[in-house]
Design a protein around this motif. Structure first.
Motif, PDB file in Angstrom:
ATOM      1  N   MET A   1       0.834  -1.183   0.000  1.00 27.26           N
ATOM      2  CA  MET A   1       0.000   0.000   0.000  1.00 27.26           C
ATOM      3  C   MET A   1       0.879   1.247   0.000  1.00 27.26           C
ATOM      4  O   MET A   1       0.625   2.175  -0.754  1.00 27.26           O
ATOM      5  CB  MET A   1      -0.898  -0.018   1.244  1.00 27.26           C
ATOM      6  N   LEU A   4       2.412   1.854  -3.415  1.00 30.05           N
ATOM      7  CA  LEU A   4       1.426   2.297  -4.398  1.00 30.05           C
ATOM      8  C   LEU A   4       1.058   3.758  -4.185  1.00 30.05           C
ATOM      9  O   LEU A   4       0.947   4.519  -5.153  1.00 30.05           O
ATOM     10  CB  LEU A   4       0.185   1.412  -4.312  1.00 30.05           C
ATOM     11  N   MET A   7       3.914   5.834  -5.402  1.00 31.07           N
ATOM     12  CA  MET A   7       3.962   5.835  -6.865  1.00 31.07           C
ATOM     13  C   MET A   7       2.971   6.838  -7.438  1.00 31.07           C
ATOM     14  O   MET A   7       3.288   7.575  -8.367  1.00 31.07           O
ATOM     15  CB  MET A   7       3.644   4.438  -7.411  1.00 31.07           C
ATOM     16  N   HIS A   8       1.761   6.859  -6.888  1.00 33.54           N
ATOM     17  CA  HIS A   8       0.745   7.787  -7.387  1.00 33.54           C
ATOM     18  C   HIS A   8       1.114   9.235  -7.088  1.00 33.54           C
ATOM     19  O   HIS A   8       0.922  10.113  -7.926  1.00 33.54           O
ATOM     20  CB  HIS A   8      -0.622   7.474  -6.776  1.00 33.54           C
ATOM     21  N   ARG A  13       6.537   5.195 -11.361  1.00 28.78           N
ATOM     22  CA  ARG A  13       6.232   3.814 -10.984  1.00 28.78           C
ATOM     23  C   ARG A  13       7.397   3.095 -10.311  1.00 28.78           C
ATOM     24  O   ARG A  13       7.245   1.966  -9.868  1.00 28.78           O
ATOM     25  CB  ARG A  13       5.762   3.037 -12.203  1.00 28.78           C
ATOM     26  N   THR A  16       9.177   3.713  -4.304  1.00 26.82           N
ATOM     27  CA  THR A  16       8.598   2.973  -3.185  1.00 26.82           C
ATOM     28  C   THR A  16       9.315   3.421  -1.913  1.00 26.82           C
ATOM     29  O   THR A  16      10.341   4.091  -1.989  1.00 26.82           O
ATOM     30  CB  THR A  16       8.775   1.449  -3.359  1.00 26.82           C
ATOM     31  N   ALA A 136      -7.749   6.763  -1.936  1.00 26.33           N
ATOM     32  CA  ALA A 136      -7.157   6.271  -3.189  1.00 26.33           C
ATOM     33  C   ALA A 136      -7.527   7.135  -4.393  1.00 26.33           C
ATOM     34  O   ALA A 136      -6.670   7.419  -5.244  1.00 26.33           O
ATOM     35  CB  ALA A 136      -7.570   4.829  -3.431  1.00 26.33           C
ATOM     36  N   THR A 140      -4.849   9.205  -6.818  1.00 26.95           N
ATOM     37  CA  THR A 140      -4.796   9.020  -8.266  1.00 26.95           C
ATOM     38  C   THR A 140      -4.871  10.362  -8.988  1.00 26.95           C
ATOM     39  O   THR A 140      -4.111  10.617  -9.921  1.00 26.95           O
ATOM     40  CB  THR A 140      -5.946   8.103  -8.734  1.00 26.95           C
TER      41      THR A 140
END
Length: 185
Positions: A1, A4, A7-8, A13, A16, A136, A140
């Motif tokens: 989590m 991710l 990354m957003h 990408r 981390t 989330a 995004t």
């Protein structure tokens, strides 16, 4: 989590917690807690690790905002260098304080030490994960860029800071509870 979310937020990408110095900062906080509050509770050590993970993550994001990259692979490379510096400082201090074995035991990355009284802290990571799930959609949108997020009515700085806090807290809790596995990257 945590990976991710990062990354957003960064729009990369390859970013981390292990490639931007968050895990190394949490390990540094664990070392500081062992040095200055060795007899305190595990929660105190976790709070110190969380504080250091937050400082390290925000410092990396500050570095990232000052640099402009054409190639997206350079961002995690800078993060790996940043994490390497923190890891070197941590190892040096642990060596000088004769805590290398203790630090190695904390960061080995196993579940053998997760007994009653220690694993309950993982519920904090679970709660933070649920909060990440609830945010989330905002993460995004924030990953699409500041101007795009602002046009959609998202408070960009607040969302980015929230994501970084969630990622740092999750990472630090996991490092304190089960250690960290060193990646081969």
């Amino acid at each position: 989590m945590a990976g991710l979310v990062m990354m957003h937020i960064t729009g990369n990408r390859f970013v981390t917690p292990s490639t931007v110095g968050t895990t190394e900062s949490a390990t540094f906080g664990l070392l500081l807690a062992t040095l200055f509050a060795g007899g305190e509770s595990l929660f105190t050590k976790m709070a110190t690790a969380v504080a250091c993970a937050l400082i390290g993550t925000f410092f990396f994001m500050r570095i990232l905002r000052r640099l402009t990259f054409r190639d997206m692979i350079l961002v995690p490379l800078v993060g790996l260098m940043f994490g390497g510096v923190i890891d070197a400082v941590t190892t040096f201090i642990a060596y000088r304080a004769d805590l290398v074995q203790s630090l190695g035991a904390w960061t080995a990355g196993d579940f053998s030490g997760v007994l009653r009284g220690r694993y309950e802290l993982l519920w904090i990571a679970g709660a933070v994960t649920v909060a990440g799930y609830l945010y989330a959609d905002r993460f995004t949108v924030a990953g699409m860029g500041r101007s795009f997020a602002v046009n959609l009515g998202v408070r960009y700085d607040r969302v980015v800071n929230t994501g970084l806090v969630l990622a740092a807290v999750t990472t630090a809790v996991v490092v304190v509870t089960v250690g960290r596995c060193r990646s081969s990257a």
